[in-house]
Design a protein around this motif. Structure first.
Motif, mmCIF file in Angstrom:
data_model
loop_
_atom_site.group_PDB
_atom_site.id
_atom_site.type_symbol
_atom_site.label_atom_id
_atom_site.label_comp_id
_atom_site.label_asym_id
_atom_site.label_seq_id
_atom_site.Cartn_x
_atom_site.Cartn_y
_atom_site.Cartn_z
ATOM 1 N N THR A 2 7.082 -3.480 10.287
ATOM 2 C CA THR A 2 6.393 -3.484 8.995
ATOM 3 C C THR A 2 7.113 -2.557 8.032
ATOM 4 O O THR A 2 7.760 -1.612 8.455
ATOM 5 C CB THR A 2 4.934 -3.014 9.153
ATOM 6 O OG1 THR A 2 4.385 -2.848 7.853
ATOM 7 C CG2 THR A 2 4.850 -1.684 9.886
ATOM 8 N N THR A 3 6.983 -2.851 6.765
ATOM 9 C CA THR A 3 7.602 -1.977 5.765
ATOM 10 C C THR A 3 6.539 -1.238 4.970
ATOM 11 O O THR A 3 6.836 -0.589 3.987
ATOM 12 C CB THR A 3 8.473 -2.791 4.795
ATOM 13 O OG1 THR A 3 7.663 -3.861 4.306
ATOM 14 C CG2 THR A 3 9.700 -3.334 5.481
ATOM 15 N N SER A 4 5.284 -1.377 5.412
ATOM 16 C CA SER A 4 4.189 -0.733 4.685
ATOM 17 C C SER A 4 4.372 0.795 4.664
ATOM 18 O O SER A 4 4.686 1.405 5.675
ATOM 19 C CB SER A 4 2.876 -1.093 5.386
ATOM 20 O OG SER A 4 1.831 -0.285 4.927
ATOM 21 N N VAL A 5 4.187 1.384 3.491
ATOM 22 C CA VAL A 5 4.269 2.846 3.372
ATOM 23 C C VAL A 5 2.880 3.423 3.638
ATOM 24 O O VAL A 5 1.909 3.042 2.978
ATOM 25 C CB VAL A 5 4.726 3.267 1.953
ATOM 26 C CG1 VAL A 5 4.763 4.789 1.839
ATOM 27 C CG2 VAL A 5 6.077 2.673 1.622
ATOM 28 N N VAL A 6 2.796 4.312 4.617
ATOM 29 C CA VAL A 6 1.480 4.843 4.980
ATOM 30 C C VAL A 6 1.331 6.303 4.545
ATOM 31 O O VAL A 6 2.207 7.129 4.798
ATOM 32 C CB VAL A 6 1.261 4.734 6.507
ATOM 33 C CG1 VAL A 6 -0.093 5.328 6.897
ATOM 34 C CG2 VAL A 6 1.349 3.286 6.958
ATOM 35 N N ILE A 7 0.231 6.572 3.861
ATOM 36 C CA ILE A 7 -0.090 7.948 3.491
ATOM 37 C C ILE A 7 -1.334 8.351 4.287
ATOM 38 O O ILE A 7 -2.389 7.721 4.178
ATOM 39 C CB ILE A 7 -0.369 8.082 1.979
ATOM 40 C CG1 ILE A 7 0.859 7.646 1.167
ATOM 41 C CG2 ILE A 7 -0.775 9.511 1.626
ATOM 42 C CD1 ILE A 7 0.702 7.753 -0.340
ATOM 43 N N PHE A 105 -4.617 -2.184 9.670
ATOM 44 C CA PHE A 105 -4.799 -1.975 8.225
ATOM 45 C C PHE A 105 -3.582 -1.242 7.657
ATOM 46 O O PHE A 105 -3.075 -1.565 6.588
ATOM 47 C CB PHE A 105 -6.068 -1.149 7.975
ATOM 48 C CG PHE A 105 -6.452 -1.044 6.523
ATOM 49 C CD1 PHE A 105 -7.449 -1.854 5.986
ATOM 50 C CD2 PHE A 105 -5.816 -0.129 5.684
ATOM 51 C CE1 PHE A 105 -7.799 -1.761 4.646
ATOM 52 C CE2 PHE A 105 -6.160 -0.026 4.335
ATOM 53 C CZ PHE A 105 -7.154 -0.851 3.816
ATOM 54 N N ALA A 106 -3.112 -0.231 8.400
ATOM 55 C CA ALA A 106 -1.979 0.571 7.925
ATOM 56 C C ALA A 106 -0.684 -0.256 7.892
ATOM 57 O O ALA A 106 0.081 -0.182 6.933
ATOM 58 C CB ALA A 106 -1.794 1.789 8.827
ATOM 59 N N SER A 107 -0.454 -1.056 8.922
ATOM 60 C CA SER A 107 0.822 -1.775 8.996
ATOM 61 C C SER A 107 0.802 -3.067 8.184
ATOM 62 O O SER A 107 1.841 -3.513 7.709
ATOM 63 C CB SER A 107 1.186 -2.074 10.458
ATOM 64 O OG SER A 107 0.200 -2.871 11.045
ATOM 65 N N HIS A 108 -0.382 -3.651 8.013
ATOM 66 C CA HIS A 108 -0.511 -4.883 7.226
ATOM 67 C C HIS A 108 -1.659 -4.720 6.237
ATOM 68 O O HIS A 108 -2.735 -5.279 6.436
ATOM 69 C CB HIS A 108 -0.783 -6.084 8.139
ATOM 70 C CG HIS A 108 0.322 -6.359 9.097
ATOM 71 N ND1 HIS A 108 0.453 -5.701 10.307
ATOM 72 C CD2 HIS A 108 1.391 -7.188 9.017
ATOM 73 C CE1 HIS A 108 1.542 -6.135 10.925
ATOM 74 N NE2 HIS A 108 2.124 -7.026 10.163
ATOM 75 N N PRO A 109 -1.439 -3.952 5.183
ATOM 76 C CA PRO A 109 -2.541 -3.701 4.235
ATOM 77 C C PRO A 109 -3.037 -5.004 3.620
ATOM 78 O O PRO A 109 -2.237 -5.917 3.407
ATOM 79 C CB PRO A 109 -1.899 -2.817 3.163
ATOM 80 C CG PRO A 109 -0.603 -2.356 3.713
ATOM 81 C CD PRO A 109 -0.183 -3.333 4.766
ATOM 82 N N ALA A 114 1.743 -2.983 -0.817
ATOM 83 C CA ALA A 114 2.993 -2.457 -0.243
ATOM 84 C C ALA A 114 2.774 -1.243 0.647
ATOM 85 O O ALA A 114 3.690 -0.778 1.323
ATOM 86 C CB ALA A 114 3.939 -2.093 -1.374
ATOM 87 N N GLY A 115 1.552 -0.704 0.615
ATOM 88 C CA GLY A 115 1.286 0.478 1.424
ATOM 89 C C GLY A 115 -0.206 0.681 1.605
ATOM 90 O O GLY A 115 -1.028 -0.082 1.083
ATOM 91 N N ALA A 116 -0.546 1.710 2.380
ATOM 92 C CA ALA A 116 -1.953 1.989 2.643
ATOM 93 C C ALA A 116 -2.189 3.493 2.697
ATOM 94 O O ALA A 116 -1.330 4.243 3.181
ATOM 95 C CB ALA A 116 -2.373 1.352 3.969
ATOM 96 N N VAL A 117 -3.332 3.893 2.189
ATOM 97 C CA VAL A 117 -3.753 5.289 2.301
ATOM 98 C C VAL A 117 -4.972 5.294 3.214
ATOM 99 O O VAL A 117 -5.942 4.585 2.962
ATOM 100 C CB VAL A 117 -4.141 5.881 0.924
ATOM 101 C CG1 VAL A 117 -4.479 7.359 1.068
ATOM 102 C CG2 VAL A 117 -3.031 5.683 -0.102
ATOM 103 N N LEU A 118 -4.895 6.046 4.308
ATOM 104 C CA LEU A 118 -6.030 6.142 5.231
ATOM 105 C C LEU A 118 -6.511 7.576 5.226
ATOM 106 O O LEU A 118 -5.691 8.508 5.328
ATOM 107 C CB LEU A 118 -5.610 5.771 6.658
ATOM 108 C CG LEU A 118 -5.470 4.280 6.985
ATOM 109 C CD1 LEU A 118 -4.189 3.724 6.367
ATOM 110 C CD2 LEU A 118 -5.458 4.043 8.487
ATOM 111 N N ASP A 130 3.607 8.217 12.769
ATOM 112 C CA ASP A 130 4.904 8.041 12.100
ATOM 113 C C ASP A 130 4.785 7.926 10.586
ATOM 114 O O ASP A 130 5.778 7.614 9.911
ATOM 115 C CB ASP A 130 5.600 6.772 12.632
ATOM 116 C CG ASP A 130 5.900 6.902 14.117
ATOM 117 O OD1 ASP A 130 6.117 8.043 14.573
ATOM 118 O OD2 ASP A 130 5.894 5.871 14.819
ATOM 119 N N ALA A 131 3.603 8.143 10.053
ATOM 120 C CA ALA A 131 3.428 8.032 8.591
ATOM 121 C C ALA A 131 4.418 8.957 7.886
ATOM 122 O O ALA A 131 4.569 10.113 8.280
ATOM 123 C CB ALA A 131 1.994 8.403 8.211
#
Ligand code: DC
Length: 216
Positions: A2-7, A105-109, A114-118, A130-131
């Protein structure tokens, strides 16, 4: 892959992580997940069924059968549900049942974001270790209790400041002392103390920390 940016935004009760996480999500156009609401939904479900939130079998069953209507229950933000959530959250089977949903949710928002904040307690340590960006939001006990007290008063809950402070400390203690994914900053988390910051100043500090982390 995944290329999702996780915060990841973690921290104790009422430190301001929910507000900051929402604002970061808005700023970047990312999806937002309040993971505490999942534990609250499990706690509320057990209470509704007349069960004991500290009973592993009962709480695990509630977590495994959690659905949309449980997550939309009107009583989720109450103090009673918060304490029940903290109890079910100490049970490993409950945490395991909620883990896939959070990671997915984090990897496929949703909505192709393009990203997810949890936000939660263990996002930077367990859910998304790995966020690329991890914030750990803190504030003095009295400041947090005052914020929470005002919020509850605004909602018409009959509470006292002393009660709110005591409940908050109890919940922090339960969340920090448990063996399963305890509340603690990840080694690479950026600590953000919001005690003396108004909302806009805290948001600015969070944005700065995110920019610095993404540059690394
Ligand atoms: O953030 P909150 O107050 O809504 O969370 C309710 C409870 O859920 C909290 O006391 C601990 C638990 N929780 C957790 O164990 N892990 C998370 N990622 C989020 C919440």
């Amino acid at each position: 892959m995944t290329t999702s940016v996780v915060i990841a935004v973690d921290g104790p009760v009422a430190a301001g992580k929910g507000t900051l996480a929402r604002r970061l999500a808005e700023h970047f156009g990312y999806a937002y997940l309040d993971t505490g609401a999942l534990y609250r939904a499990v706690g509320a479900k057990v209470l509704r069924q007349g069960g004991d939130p500290a009973d592993p079998a009962v709480a695990a069953k509630a977590a495994e059968s959690l659905d949309e209507s449980d997550r939309a229950a009107p009583e989720l933000r109450s103090e009673a549900v918060g304490l029940a959530a903290s109890k079910v959250a100490a049970i490993p089977q409950v945490r395991a049942a909620l883990l896939d949903f959070q990671r997915r949710f984090a990897s496929h928002p949703p909505a192709g974001r393009a990203g997810a904040v949890l936000d939660g307690r263990d996002i930077g340590t367990v859910v998304c270790p790995d966020a690329p960006v991890k914030l750990f939001v803190i504030a003095r006990d009295e400041v947090r209790a005052e914020r929470r007290y005002r919020e509850l008063m605004d909602k018409g809950e009959a509470v006292t400041f002393e009660r709110v402070l005591a409940d908050l400390r109890k919940r922090d203690e339960q969340d920090s002392a448990r063996a399963a994914a305890p509340l603690k900053p990840a080694a690479d988390a950026h600590l953000l103390d919001t005690s003396d910051l108004a909302i806009e100043a805290a948001v600015a500090a969070a944005l700065e920390a995110v920019a610095a982390a993404l540059k690394r």
